[in-house]
Design a protein around this motif. Structure first.
Motif, mmCIF file in Angstrom:
data_model
loop_
_atom_site.group_PDB
_atom_site.id
_atom_site.type_symbol
_atom_site.label_atom_id
_atom_site.label_comp_id
_atom_site.label_asym_id
_atom_site.label_seq_id
_atom_site.Cartn_x
_atom_site.Cartn_y
_atom_site.Cartn_z
ATOM 1 N N GLN A 254 -8.036 6.382 -5.004
ATOM 2 C CA GLN A 254 -9.044 6.848 -5.956
ATOM 3 C C GLN A 254 -9.550 8.236 -5.582
ATOM 4 O OE1 GLN A 254 -12.797 4.782 -5.663
ATOM 5 N NE2 GLN A 254 -13.115 4.850 -7.880
ATOM 6 N N SER A 255 -9.903 8.426 -4.339
ATOM 7 C CA SER A 255 -10.455 9.710 -3.903
ATOM 8 C C SER A 255 -9.389 10.799 -3.839
ATOM 9 C CB SER A 255 -11.123 9.557 -2.534
ATOM 10 O OG SER A 255 -10.180 9.120 -1.564
ATOM 11 N N ASN B 166 -12.599 0.572 -11.845
ATOM 12 C CA ASN B 166 -12.552 -0.884 -11.786
ATOM 13 C C ASN B 166 -11.252 -1.289 -11.113
ATOM 14 O OD1 ASN B 166 -13.372 -3.581 -12.392
ATOM 15 N ND2 ASN B 166 -11.916 -3.584 -14.084
ATOM 16 N N GLU C 23 -11.560 -5.613 -4.430
ATOM 17 C CA GLU C 23 -12.634 -4.627 -4.306
ATOM 18 C C GLU C 23 -13.583 -5.011 -3.182
ATOM 19 O OE1 GLU C 23 -14.591 -4.599 -8.031
ATOM 20 O OE2 GLU C 23 -15.223 -6.689 -7.921
ATOM 21 N N ALA D 252 -8.631 -3.185 -0.429
ATOM 22 C CA ALA D 252 -9.590 -2.397 -1.203
ATOM 23 C C ALA D 252 -9.673 -0.975 -0.675
ATOM 24 C CB ALA D 252 -10.957 -3.065 -1.170
ATOM 25 N N ASN D 253 -9.616 -0.821 0.621
ATOM 26 C CA ASN D 253 -9.670 0.525 1.208
ATOM 27 C C ASN D 253 -8.462 1.361 0.819
ATOM 28 O OD1 ASN D 253 -12.150 0.235 2.484
ATOM 29 N ND2 ASN D 253 -11.242 -0.615 4.348
ATOM 30 N N ASP D 254 -7.293 0.713 0.687
ATOM 31 C CA ASP D 254 -6.099 1.425 0.229
ATOM 32 C C ASP D 254 -6.327 2.008 -1.158
ATOM 33 O OD1 ASP D 254 -4.678 0.771 2.538
ATOM 34 O OD2 ASP D 254 -3.899 -1.095 1.665
ATOM 35 N N ILE D 255 -6.934 1.211 -2.019
ATOM 36 C CA ILE D 255 -7.163 1.663 -3.394
ATOM 37 C C ILE D 255 -8.240 2.736 -3.430
ATOM 38 C CG2 ILE D 255 -7.808 0.954 -5.725
ATOM 39 C CD1 ILE D 255 -6.698 -1.791 -5.151
ATOM 40 N N ARG D 256 -9.252 2.611 -2.608
ATOM 41 C CA ARG D 256 -10.305 3.629 -2.564
ATOM 42 C C ARG D 256 -9.734 4.977 -2.124
ATOM 43 N NH1 ARG D 256 -13.385 -0.735 -0.171
ATOM 44 N NH2 ARG D 256 -14.862 -1.560 -1.698
ATOM 45 N N ARG D 257 -8.806 4.934 -1.169
ATOM 46 C CA ARG D 257 -8.175 6.188 -0.742
ATOM 47 C C ARG D 257 -7.360 6.801 -1.880
ATOM 48 N NH1 ARG D 257 -7.924 3.527 4.397
ATOM 49 N NH2 ARG D 257 -5.946 2.486 3.855
ATOM 50 N N SER E 142 0.826 -1.212 0.000
ATOM 51 C CA SER E 142 0.000 0.000 0.000
ATOM 52 C C SER E 142 0.858 1.258 0.000
ATOM 53 C CB SER E 142 -0.931 -0.001 1.208
ATOM 54 O OG SER E 142 -0.190 -0.112 2.411
#
Length: 587
Positions: A574-575, A583, A587, A567-572, A543
């Motif tokens: 993303q935002s 995608n 996820e 998934a939360n790492d990627i969402r952060r 991460s």
């Protein structure tokens, strides 16, 4: 490809090889829906990134979009302006059943609401208020049911109606659109509630040119009701396993048909005989039908036939002699049939009476998973217009590739799951038109890549399973036109990625299964700002390395399975900096 770079095996390819485009504003296939619906951002935001001044009209539509709750009606605006506002709201997913009311009586022409969330019966009143101005309507994937279609009776000039995946519409709904005699295109994919009896409502749509009933399992016997639709040019009844030879008879009089899709049905050689009179037919998809080589008796008289898909049929070498008469063919798919080198003899181009005979116009040939070996390829030497050749999972090896060296127009070769080795690649080094090369083979090593350095026009290179090391990637440096590169399961480390980091044209990069890659790899590829898809699964990426991806503003798909990333790492991520990322895995 997924995290494990899984490949096709024992599954029907839902690809015809012909119609690859997506009509309308939105894609209707579930697998790629996100590509068309979620990537777009307001023009204003994109232009701000590029430091360009937006047009006044763009500023206005952006402002209206942001303040949409303050408006009650756009009916006094010029139609083209209200249409643009509507399109912007749909694109940004800001249109609701409340804001939709502002478009009542706006005389809009095109309403593309395919797969738009929340569309139901309550929307139909405003939709119908467009009246005779409405020309195109897409309600795919909506919750509109039979009563909702009653509202369309006043949209008398409607030409294109898309009701794919609307599983609440049945025969009763078809009756409500039976009076729309100006319809030119009607699509009803994947609907189990439509029956042969209900199709009687289609008999009055005399101007219909395109009808799509893909995956409608209850329509056996219903094609009798469309035999009078003589303007019909395109008919799709593929994946309707209820269709039999008897259903082909009503089609015999549709002499304007240009495209017919009947894959995965029960149609046999006898049913194909009803198609003899369709002399305008240029596209025919029989994939998965139980036809044999006897069908060539009929197909050989279809002089306009350009695209023929016979994948996964019951073909064998016996009876394929009449293949040679299909001289106008441009695309031929014979994949997954029990044919061997003996069948390829009938593809051979020969010179007779000052004329070249055979499949001289062929541009694409698919022999996937057939019993084709090196000796069979000699029969392809005369196919000088060939651009695409699919030899995946055949018995072709390095020796056979020498027969391809003279095919100067060849742009794409798939040698996945063959026994081609480094030596075979030297036979391809002269194919300077080559753009796409798939080499999913354990026999390919660094030495083989050296033979590809002259293929500077390559745009796609797939090295799945090849034994490529850091040293081998040095041969990729000159392939500046590469847009897609996949090196999965090799022996790459961060050092090898140094040779990839300057391939600035890349939009897809798959480095999965290289378990020694670390966060350093993400740092090195951070300059590949054109990347849309990135896969570094089954690596040592963590991460902490995600911060290096922030410059990749165009990234839409990110796969980091079996890494120390959640998934939360990627969402952060993303935002924080990747607004187009829609995608991702995990996820």
């Amino acid at each position: 490809m997924g995290a494990a770079c899984s490949r096709k095996r024992d599954q029907l390819d839902n690809v015809d090889g012909f119609d690859r485009g997506v009509s309308g504003r939105y894609c209707k296939s579930g697998s790629s829906k996100w590509l068309a619906t979620t990537f777009s951002r307001p023009v204003l935001e994109i232009q701000r990134e590029k430091k360009k001044c937006p047009l006044l009209l763009e500023l206005c539509t952006y402002k209206i979009r942001e303040d949409i709750d303050n408006y009650v009606s756009f009916s006094t605006l010029p139609r083209d302006l209200s249409q643009q506002i509507f399109n912007e709201l749909v694109k940004s997913q800001r249109l609701t059943d409340v804001s939709l009311e502002a478009f009542r009586d706006c005389a809009l022409q095109d309403l593309y609401l395919g797969d738009y969330p929340g569309v139901n019966e309550n929307w139909m009143d405003v939709i119908s208020s467009q009246g005779s101005s409405l020309l195109s309507l897409d309600l795919s994937g909506s919750d509109v049911s039979d009563p909702g279609l009653i509202y369309l009776k006043d949209c008398v000039n409607l030409q294109d109606l898309n009701l794919n995946y609307c599983d609440q519409i049945s025969d009763r709904g078809l009756k409500h659109i039976s009076g729309l005699s100006n319809l030119r295109s009607l699509t009803f994919r994947r609907n189990s509630a439509i029956t042969a009896q209900g199709m009687a409502a289609l008999s009055g749509l005399v101007n219909l040119m395109k009808l799509d009933l893909e995956k409608c399992p209850g329509i056996h016997g219903g094609l009798i009701h469309i035999k009078g639709l003589t303007k019909l040019e395109s008919l799709s009844i593929k994946w309707c396993n209820c269709i039999t030879d008897a259903d082909m008879k009503p089609l015999s009089g549709l002499t304007n048909l240009k495209s017919l899709q009947i894959s995965c049905s029960k149609v046999t050689d006898f049913g194909i005989t009803y198609l003899k009179g369709l002399q305008n037919l240029s596209v025919l998809n029989l994939e998965g039908c139980p036809v044999t080589a006897s069908c060539f008796d009929t197909l050989s008289v279809l002089v306009s036939l350009l695209f023929l898909n016979l994948s996964r049929c019951n073909l064998s070498d016996d009876g394929c002699e009449k293949l040679s008469k299909l001289g106008n063919l441009k695309v031929l798919n014979l994949g997954f049939n029990d044919i061997s080198d003996a069948c390829l003899i009938h593809l051979k181009v020969h010179f007779f009476c000052n004329t070249y005979l055979g499949l001289t116009n062929l541009e694409s040939l698919n022999l996937d998973s057939c019993r084709i070996g090196d000796n069979g390829l000699v029969h392809l030497t005369g196919l000088q217009n060939l651009k695409c050749l699919e030899l995946s999972d055949t018995e072709v090896g390095s020796n056979g590739l020498r027969y391809l060296s003279g095919l100067c127009k060849l742009e794409s070769i798939n040698l996945s799951f063959t026994v081609v080795s480094d030596g075979g690649l030297r036979e391809l080094s002269g194919l300077t038109s080559l753009k796409s090369l798939n080499l999913d083979a354990r026999q390919i090593t660094d030495a083989g890549l050296a033979a590809l350095t002259s293929l500077t026009g390559l745009t796609h290179l797939d090295l799945f399973g090849a034994r490529i090391t850091d040293s081998g990637t040095s041969h990729l440096r000159n392939l500046r036109n590469l847009r897609s590169l996949e090196i999965c399961g090799g022996g790459l480390t961060d050092a090898g990625v140094k040779n990839i980091k300057d391939l600035s044209s890349l939009s897809l990069l798959n480095l999965s299964q290289n378990c020694n890659l670390t966060d350093k790899t993400l740092e090195m590829i951070s300059g590949l700002t054109g990347l849309i898809s990135l896969n570094v699964s089954n690596s040592r990426v963590t991460s902490a390395g995600l911060r290096h991806l922030k410059p990749l503003k165009n990234l839409r798909s990110l796969t980091l399975e079996a890494c120390k990333v959640t998934a939360n790492d990627i969402r952060r991520l993303q935002s924080a900096g990747l607004p187009n990322l829609v995608n991702f895995r995990p996820e």
